[in-house]
Each structure stands twice: as C-alpha cells, then as structure tokens.
Design a protein around this motif. Structure first.
Motif, mmCIF file in Angstrom:
data_model
loop_
_atom_site.group_PDB
_atom_site.id
_atom_site.type_symbol
_atom_site.label_atom_id
_atom_site.label_comp_id
_atom_site.label_asym_id
_atom_site.label_seq_id
_atom_site.Cartn_x
_atom_site.Cartn_y
_atom_site.Cartn_z
ATOM 1 N N ALA A 121 0.850 -1.199 0.000
ATOM 2 C CA ALA A 121 0.000 0.000 0.000
ATOM 3 C C ALA A 121 0.883 1.245 0.000
ATOM 4 O O ALA A 121 1.585 1.510 0.984
ATOM 5 C CB ALA A 121 -0.921 0.000 1.222
ATOM 6 N N PRO A 122 0.888 2.045 -1.069
ATOM 7 C CA PRO A 122 1.829 3.166 -1.158
ATOM 8 C C PRO A 122 1.592 4.243 -0.106
ATOM 9 O O PRO A 122 2.516 4.980 0.240
ATOM 10 C CB PRO A 122 1.609 3.712 -2.574
ATOM 11 C CG PRO A 122 0.252 3.238 -2.972
ATOM 12 C CD PRO A 122 0.063 1.927 -2.290
ATOM 13 N N GLY A 123 0.372 4.345 0.417
ATOM 14 C CA GLY A 123 0.089 5.392 1.382
ATOM 15 C C GLY A 123 0.907 5.298 2.651
ATOM 16 O O GLY A 123 1.154 6.317 3.311
ATOM 17 N N TYR A 124 1.363 4.093 2.997
ATOM 18 C CA TYR A 124 2.121 3.947 4.240
ATOM 19 C C TYR A 124 3.505 4.576 4.149
ATOM 20 O O TYR A 124 4.060 5.007 5.165
ATOM 21 C CB TYR A 124 2.255 2.468 4.609
ATOM 22 C CG TYR A 124 0.954 1.869 5.081
ATOM 23 C CD1 TYR A 124 0.226 2.446 6.113
ATOM 24 C CD2 TYR A 124 0.438 0.732 4.480
ATOM 25 C CE1 TYR A 124 -0.974 1.910 6.533
ATOM 26 C CE2 TYR A 124 -0.763 0.178 4.890
ATOM 27 C CZ TYR A 124 -1.464 0.771 5.921
ATOM 28 O OH TYR A 124 -2.656 0.240 6.333
ATOM 29 N N ALA A 125 4.072 4.632 2.960
ATOM 30 C CA ALA A 125 5.403 5.229 2.819
ATOM 31 C C ALA A 125 5.381 6.696 3.224
ATOM 32 O O ALA A 125 6.345 7.214 3.796
ATOM 33 C CB ALA A 125 5.908 5.073 1.390
ATOM 34 N N ARG A 126 4.255 7.378 2.935
ATOM 35 C CA ARG A 126 4.148 8.793 3.308
ATOM 36 C C ARG A 126 3.799 8.953 4.786
ATOM 37 O O ARG A 126 4.168 9.941 5.412
ATOM 38 C CB ARG A 126 3.099 9.478 2.434
ATOM 39 C CG ARG A 126 3.470 9.564 0.966
ATOM 40 C CD ARG A 126 2.483 10.419 0.191
ATOM 41 N NE ARG A 126 1.157 9.820 0.131
ATOM 42 C CZ ARG A 126 0.790 8.961 -0.815
ATOM 43 N NH1 ARG A 126 1.658 8.585 -1.743
ATOM 44 N NH2 ARG A 126 -0.439 8.470 -0.821
ATOM 45 N N LEU A 127 3.087 7.975 5.348
ATOM 46 C CA LEU A 127 2.643 8.098 6.735
ATOM 47 C C LEU A 127 3.744 7.827 7.747
ATOM 48 O O LEU A 127 3.676 8.285 8.886
ATOM 49 C CB LEU A 127 1.483 7.131 6.997
ATOM 50 C CG LEU A 127 0.092 7.563 6.528
ATOM 51 C CD1 LEU A 127 -0.921 6.480 6.870
ATOM 52 C CD2 LEU A 127 -0.313 8.886 7.148
ATOM 53 N N THR A 128 4.749 7.052 7.375
ATOM 54 C CA THR A 128 5.760 6.645 8.354
ATOM 55 C C THR A 128 6.585 7.823 8.863
ATOM 56 O O THR A 128 7.057 7.815 10.003
ATOM 57 C CB THR A 128 6.715 5.601 7.760
ATOM 58 O OG1 THR A 128 7.296 6.120 6.553
ATOM 59 C CG2 THR A 128 5.976 4.308 7.441
ATOM 60 N N ASP A 129 6.780 8.845 8.001
ATOM 61 C CA ASP A 129 7.525 10.045 8.404
ATOM 62 C C ASP A 129 8.908 9.690 8.940
ATOM 63 O O ASP A 129 9.410 10.320 9.875
ATOM 64 C CB ASP A 129 6.732 10.841 9.450
ATOM 65 C CG ASP A 129 7.309 12.238 9.656
ATOM 66 O OD1 ASP A 129 7.816 12.804 8.680
ATOM 67 O OD2 ASP A 129 7.276 12.735 10.793
ATOM 68 N N THR A 130 9.507 8.672 8.351
ATOM 69 C CA THR A 130 10.871 8.290 8.738
ATOM 70 C C THR A 130 11.486 7.524 7.580
ATOM 71 O O THR A 130 10.773 6.917 6.772
ATOM 72 C CB THR A 130 10.863 7.414 10.004
ATOM 73 O OG1 THR A 130 12.212 7.128 10.389
ATOM 74 C CG2 THR A 130 10.120 6.099 9.773
ATOM 75 N N ASP A 131 12.789 7.563 7.471
ATOM 76 C CA ASP A 131 13.458 6.829 6.398
ATOM 77 C C ASP A 131 13.279 5.335 6.592
ATOM 78 O O ASP A 131 13.327 4.833 7.720
ATOM 79 C CB ASP A 131 14.952 7.159 6.381
ATOM 80 C CG ASP A 131 15.217 8.603 5.970
ATOM 81 O OD1 ASP A 131 14.373 9.169 5.252
ATOM 82 O OD2 ASP A 131 16.253 9.157 6.383
#
Length: 510
Positions: free
Chosen positions: A213-223
């Motif tokens: 799910a691509p949305g999680y990459a933006r939600l993590t707010d960490t590398d």
C-alpha cells in the motif's frame, strides 16, 4: 481528445492510468460510468485527482461525518468552485439537480466532461436513492433524450462490500458500468522501488509488515530501513508506537470501520487472530474461537467481501478452501501487536518486539515468503524462464497413505490451459518455500521427489514437473552442486525473487 500522459508523481499504475484515461477521454453523447474500489492507502484518490487535474474535470469527495443536508451543501460548493463562482453561489437541495448540474459545469468546450465522486459510500449512508438517480440519467442518454448528461463519471470508494454491492443482483447500476476496477497494492517488486530500499532482504521484511500500500510510505515520516539490522528499530518506531499513524492496532481498527457491516468487532478480531495463527479452514477457525462452523459463516463472508480475509481453493482438490489474512498490517497486528499490547501500552515497544520475534518469524515471515514465491512463479518466472510452461498457480495438500500424513505443497503450477480441480492435471512445477534461517538441503529436494511420485500415483501428469526450492537464506553447497546436474531442479533465492540474481539449477537452462 488526446489521452493525457501520466504525471511523473503517479508512480507505477501504468495499466490503471491507461484504462481510466482512455475511458475518460472517449468522445460521446451519453453518460459512461466507471467504479474504482480498493483498500484504503492504495492510492485511489491520488490517482483520480491526478487524472481529474490532467483533464480539467470535476472532483468531489464525500465526508463520512456529513448528514444529507451538509453533503448536499458540500456538493454544491464544489460545483460553484469549479465554475469559478463564490462557494455559496449555488443552493440546490435536490440530488438529481445536483448531479445534472455537475455534468453541466464539467462540460466545457474542447473537453470531454469528467466527474469523479470520491468516497461514494459515505453518500449512500444517508442518500441511498443516488444510484437510482444515476440509472435514470444514464438511461436518458441511451434513449437519446435531449439535454441528457454526457461524459465520464467515476464512483470511488474504500468500502469494498458497498462498492461491489452497487453492481450486484437487481441494483440500479448493474449492467450500466463500463469499468469495475479494484485498485491493488503495489506488488513486492514495485513496493521495493517505491520505498527506495536497495537490499532485497530488508525490502522483504518491510513488505511483510506493511505490504504494497503506497500510502504507508508517506505516513511513516521516517526513512525506511536499508539493512536487516536496521529493521527492529524501524518496526518498533513505526508499527509499535501508539502515537504514530501507522500503529498497527489503530490502523486495523480504522480498516475494520470502513465496512459498515462490521459492528461487533470483537468477533471479527477473534476470527482474524485464529486465521493469522494458522487456522485455514472454517472448521479449524470455528474450533480456534470455540464456536460452531455455522455461527462463523456470516462473519467470515463479511471479512472476505471486505478484503480482509482471502479464500483460496486447493489447486487439485474440490471443497478444500485455504483461508488466510492477506493484509500484512492486519496480520502483523493480530500476531505481534495485540498479544504484546500490555508492553506496548506501557511504553516498552523494544521488549514487545523481542517477545514477539519468534511469532513474527513463524506466522508472518513464513506465510509471506510463501505468498511471494507463488507471486513470483505466476508473474515473473515465465519471463525469467520462457521455456518453462506455467499456468494456474497455487498450493495443495497431497495425501501420503504410506506415511499416514499430508504433504503441504507451497507452490504448484499447472500447464497453461489446464483448469484447477480436475482429474489428471498436467503439473509443471512443484515447489517448497521456506523462510527459515537454515539453508535448504538435499532432504528438502527428496521430499519434493516423494510428492511428485505421489501425484503421479494419483493419476496426475507430473513426470516432467520441475522441482523448485525457494529459500530466504540460501542453499547448502552440496544441494547447489547437485541441482546443477539435474534438469528438473530449480533453486530460487531472495535475489532471484526480486530480479537481482539468476534462477539456478539445471532446469534454468534452455
């Protein structure tokens, strides 16, 4: 109208963009309808907003908290804004007039009208008459009624059961929708590129916890982690931290609330936990939760139609369902977060992770690696080895009367054109996928040879079936040497699964 090019900010989604853009730009004098559904965080809104912007269309999103009056006001405000009017300029209190006006304001010179209504299920909560009104508008165009709305309408939503119900039985929109698209997550290779993770093993670990799910990459707010050693600190910070949007317990609650039928969530949590723990049949699931199979039939159907449970069929046997939890976030929550909730709530995510490590490896990584092995075999192996025929791909159980046991086959491929669950199938590949820390050995190959012999005895055409071993942590040297000389053996490691290394073994040679 020329089909607009996909913007660079829309990553992957080439097929979906081409399908929707062609649908939206086709010139005609009647209304065309598409339905787009998919699990939250899959990027439906992002994709449709980009398409609407590229075409100068009208994008309207519903809000869950709105009642009917507020929803109509919000709809009218969106129409006014698109027309360049003050947001309060339009006061329409009738859904049919609002819908007609939407197509009028979207119908501009030299443009094919496009209207997108996002989060459509929220409107149906208080205005169930809307699909019937859309049927009426659609039929006007088919009958050549003067002034009938024309253009493309896209209805989008995350409540899968609600979206699919739109097209079922005698529902007004059944037979009137040209496209019914369910937007999937990125596959594991696409997800790795999207996250920007170089190491395949690390990419596998991240995919096993958050999926594609691509949305999680933006939600993590960490590398993202870049090595397996980075993973424990990342997972405790991202998935086991209650103050994060990606906290798996809160996210699972959020996902379950998407389906309006899921009210008594305790029952659904019990079923999800039983399935994540390894119960894969209705009888076994019922036994795990202490309820009769008939009692859990409806909740299981709800979870299945909502997309939170998947029911696969044994590739060779009739009436032998294999029920799993396909969503990595939900599986992680049921296996790791919920059992360790007391430690997490006390602010000890590191201790919670240490306590859950064994369960994570056996109940998360193991099943996930098997899924990736099947996905690779179905989608990528025919590209890597064009000479190897691969048709329907899945799993099966093979009885072994002599040993009084059942052999679980993780990966099974039929010949192209052969239908599952029919007698005397032609089997082209028999595989075992293991995510253990121990490399695969000759003993694993001997087990596959035994299974191939049993399938032949049962009447299947398996004499020429390739034996494939999939391993997260490689192969012992004697197996590698032996496989090189065997024209019926494949060795597939993580590098090969991710397209960074060769498939080895004699069967890899043309």
């Amino acid at each position: 109208m020329q089909i607009p090019a996909k913007p660079k900010r829309v990553v992957h989604r080439e097929h979906e963009w081409a399908t929707l853009a062609e649908f939206a730009t086709r010139v005609g004098d009647s209304l065309r309808i598409a339905v787009v559904s998919g699990r939250r965080r899959h990027g439906k809104s992002f994709l449709l907003q980009a398409l609407t912007e590229a075409m100068g269309g009208l994008y309207i999103t519903a809000v869950q908290e709105d009642g009917v009056t507020a929803a109509k006001a919000r709809f009218a405000q969106a129409l006014a804004a698109h027309s360049g009017l003050p947001t309060q300029a339009l006061r329409l209190d009738d859904w049919e007039e609002l819908l007609r006006t939407a197509f009028r304001v979207a119908d501009r010179p030299e443009r094919t009208p496009l209207v997108v209504i996002d989060e459509f299920p929220y409107l149906l909560q208080h205005s169930p008459e809307i699909p019937g009104l859309l049927q009426h508008l659609y039929d006007e165009g088919q009958f050549g009624t003067p002034g009938a709305p024309r253009g493309a309408l896209v209805l989008c939503g995350s409540a899968l059961s609600v979206m699919h119900e739109l097209l079922s039985g005698q529902k007004p929109l059944r037979g009137r929708v040209m496209i019914d698209m369910r937007l999937p997550a990125f596959d594991y290779r696409e997800a790795r590129r999207y996250w920007g993770i170089d190491d395949p093993h690390t990419a596998f670990l991240v995919h096993a916890t958050l999926g594609g799910a691509p949305g999680y990459a933006r939600l993590t707010d960490t590398d993202p982690p870049q090595t397996p050693d980075d993973f424990p600190a990342w997972v405790t910070r991202v998935l086991l931290s209650p103050d994060r949007a990606t906290y798996s317990r809160a996210e699972t609650e959020y996902l379950l609330r998407e389906d309006p039928r899921i009210r008594q969530r305790t029952t659904y949590y019990e079923l999800l936990t039983a399935i994540a723990d390894g119960a894969t049949t209705p009888t076994a699931i019922g036994a795990a939760v202490g309820k009769d199979r008939t009692v859990i039939t409806h909740p299981l159907e709800v979870l299945e139609t909502a997309g939170y449970v998947r029911r696969d069929q044994d590739l060779l046997k009739q009436r032998n369902p294999i029920i799993t939890v396909p969503d990595p976030v939900i599986r992680f929550n049921q296996v790791v977060t919920l059992p360790q909730a007391p430690l997490v709530d006390l602010g000890h995510p590191d201790r919670a992770w240490q306590a859950a490590t064994h369960a994570f490896h056996s109940k998360v990584l193991g099943p996930h690696f098997e899924n990736l092995a099947r996905a690779y075999t179905a989608a990528h192996l025919p590209v890597d080895l064009p000479h190897l025929p691969v048709g329907h791909t899945g799993s099966t159980e093979v009885p072994d009367p002599g040993a009084r046991t059942q052999h679980e086959v993780d990966v099974l491929a039929l010949a192209p054109g052969d239908l599952p669950r029919k007698p005397r199938r032609t089997i082209t590949l028999i595989g075992e996928a293991k995510a253990t820390a121990t490399p695969r050995s000759l003993t694993d190959l001997q087990r596959l040879e035994r299974i191939r012999g049993l399938l032949i005895t049962q009447g299947h055409q398996a004499d020429n079936a390739v034996l494939a071993l999939y391993s997260l942590n490689g192969f012992w040297p004697d197996l590698e040497a032996h496989a090189t000389e065997r024209p019926d053996v494949l060795l597939i490691d993580l590098a090969a699964l991710y397209g960074e290394g060769p498939v080895r073994g004699g069967a890899a040679r043309t």
